[in-house]
Design a protein around this motif. Structure first.
Motif, PDB file in Angstrom:
ATOM      1  N   VAL A 147       1.315   3.031   4.403  1.00  0.00           N
ATOM      2  CA  VAL A 147       1.030   1.938   3.466  1.00  0.00           C
ATOM      3  C   VAL A 147       0.821   2.487   2.061  1.00  0.00           C
ATOM      4  O   VAL A 147       1.441   2.031   1.094  1.00  0.00           O
ATOM      5  CB  VAL A 147      -0.205   1.129   3.921  1.00  0.00           C
ATOM      6  CG1 VAL A 147      -0.665   0.174   2.828  1.00  0.00           C
ATOM      7  CG2 VAL A 147       0.091   0.367   5.204  1.00  0.00           C
ATOM      8  N   PHE A 148      -0.048   3.487   1.937  1.00  0.00           N
ATOM      9  CA  PHE A 148      -0.377   3.993   0.615  1.00  0.00           C
ATOM     10  C   PHE A 148       0.760   4.795  -0.004  1.00  0.00           C
ATOM     11  O   PHE A 148       0.954   4.755  -1.222  1.00  0.00           O
ATOM     12  CB  PHE A 148      -1.671   4.806   0.648  1.00  0.00           C
ATOM     13  CG  PHE A 148      -2.866   3.953   0.973  1.00  0.00           C
ATOM     14  CD1 PHE A 148      -3.103   2.782   0.289  1.00  0.00           C
ATOM     15  CD2 PHE A 148      -3.745   4.320   1.968  1.00  0.00           C
ATOM     16  CE1 PHE A 148      -4.192   1.987   0.584  1.00  0.00           C
ATOM     17  CE2 PHE A 148      -4.837   3.537   2.275  1.00  0.00           C
ATOM     18  CZ  PHE A 148      -5.061   2.362   1.584  1.00  0.00           C
ATOM     19  N   LEU A 149       1.521   5.501   0.794  1.00  0.00           N
ATOM     20  CA  LEU A 149       2.679   6.221   0.265  1.00  0.00           C
ATOM     21  C   LEU A 149       3.693   5.239  -0.297  1.00  0.00           C
ATOM     22  O   LEU A 149       4.231   5.441  -1.389  1.00  0.00           O
ATOM     23  CB  LEU A 149       3.306   7.085   1.366  1.00  0.00           C
ATOM     24  CG  LEU A 149       4.383   8.068   0.935  1.00  0.00           C
ATOM     25  CD1 LEU A 149       3.782   9.128   0.012  1.00  0.00           C
ATOM     26  CD2 LEU A 149       4.993   8.744   2.146  1.00  0.00           C
ATOM     27  N   GLY A 150       3.927   4.154   0.419  1.00  0.00           N
ATOM     28  CA  GLY A 150       4.847   3.135  -0.079  1.00  0.00           C
ATOM     29  C   GLY A 150       4.319   2.438  -1.312  1.00  0.00           C
ATOM     30  O   GLY A 150       5.044   2.222  -2.280  1.00  0.00           O
ATOM     31  N   ASP A 151       3.029   2.088  -1.300  1.00  0.00           N
ATOM     32  CA  ASP A 151       2.449   1.336  -2.411  1.00  0.00           C
ATOM     33  C   ASP A 151       2.290   2.184  -3.663  1.00  0.00           C
ATOM     34  O   ASP A 151       2.584   1.735  -4.762  1.00  0.00           O
ATOM     35  CB  ASP A 151       1.096   0.759  -1.996  1.00  0.00           C
ATOM     36  CG  ASP A 151       0.496  -0.098  -3.081  1.00  0.00           C
ATOM     37  OD1 ASP A 151       1.151  -1.076  -3.494  1.00  0.00           O
ATOM     38  OD2 ASP A 151      -0.623   0.216  -3.544  1.00  0.00           O
ATOM     39  N   ILE A 152       1.845   3.398  -3.522  1.00  0.00           N
ATOM     40  CA  ILE A 152       1.545   4.214  -4.698  1.00  0.00           C
ATOM     41  C   ILE A 152       2.799   4.868  -5.259  1.00  0.00           C
ATOM     42  O   ILE A 152       3.068   4.809  -6.451  1.00  0.00           O
ATOM     43  CB  ILE A 152       0.467   5.262  -4.366  1.00  0.00           C
ATOM     44  CG1 ILE A 152      -0.851   4.544  -4.077  1.00  0.00           C
ATOM     45  CG2 ILE A 152       0.297   6.259  -5.504  1.00  0.00           C
ATOM     46  CD1 ILE A 152      -1.919   5.413  -3.486  1.00  0.00           C
ATOM     47  N   VAL A 153       3.606   5.486  -4.402  1.00  0.00           N
ATOM     48  CA  VAL A 153       4.806   6.165  -4.889  1.00  0.00           C
ATOM     49  C   VAL A 153       5.892   5.146  -5.207  1.00  0.00           C
ATOM     50  O   VAL A 153       6.585   5.262  -6.207  1.00  0.00           O
ATOM     51  CB  VAL A 153       5.301   7.217  -3.862  1.00  0.00           C
ATOM     52  CG1 VAL A 153       6.589   7.844  -4.317  1.00  0.00           C
ATOM     53  CG2 VAL A 153       4.236   8.278  -3.669  1.00  0.00           C
TER      54      VAL A 153
END
Length: 175
Positions: A147-153
């Motif tokens: 989730v965070f890799l998709g959202d942040i990057v």
């Protein structure tokens, strides 16, 4: 007989028309105001008010006062910046050899980030936590990483390449 009747009817119509035609005309106004005297000032006032509102909205916007260099920084999802090998090594160093990502989850949040490029991003925390709670215990950390890799990057290509390199989670999420 018919001739007299027709002549009487015509005479009556003529008399009625003469009364209608001689009806008094409405009085002309004493002072007539030209439309231009009212219209042009209204148009000018409307334009000035609109310009004022635009300038006020611009000055109240917080991004107006952001540094120019901050506004023009390259996005992290640009292809030149991301090196999949380096990202994979960093993930292994930080989270261990068993680190994996859910490509579908990562790509979904990356697409949402790309669509809201300049606006503030906000995750739907209810959905994130419901999926987190329903994922197997061993995979909870990897779900949040996805989730965070998709959202942040914000790079669906990075998600796909990490999965292609063998970092895709094999244990499915329970939906």
């Amino acid at each position: 007989m018919r001739l007299t009747r027709i002549s009487v009817i015509l005479a009556c119509c003529f008399i009625m028309l003469s009364y209608v035609g001689s009806a008094p005309a409405p009085q002309e106004p004493f002072f007539e105001l030209p439309v231009q005297l009212v219209g042009f000032p209204v148009i000018i006032a409307a334009v000035r008010i609109t310009n004022f509102v635009k300038k006020l909205a611009y000055s109240l916007n917080p991004q107006t006062y952001m540094n120019r260099t901050k506004r023009t920084l390259p996005r992290p999802h640009d292809e030149e910046i991301l090196d999949v090998g380096t990202v994979e090594k960093k993930l292994i160093a930080e989270l261990g050899e068993n680190v994996c990502i859910y490509e579908r989850i990562c790509a979904k949040y990356a697409e949402i980030t790309l669509q809201k490029r300049s606006r503030e991003r906000a995750l739907d925390w209810d959905v994130v936590f419901s999926q987190y709670k329903s994922s197997p215990n061993l995979m909870k950390e990897n779900y949040l990483l996805s989730v965070f890799l998709g959202d942040i990057v914000g790079s669906p290509r990075l998600c796909h390449q990490l999965a292609k390199r063998g970092r895709e989670c094999t244990i499915p999420l329970s939906d």
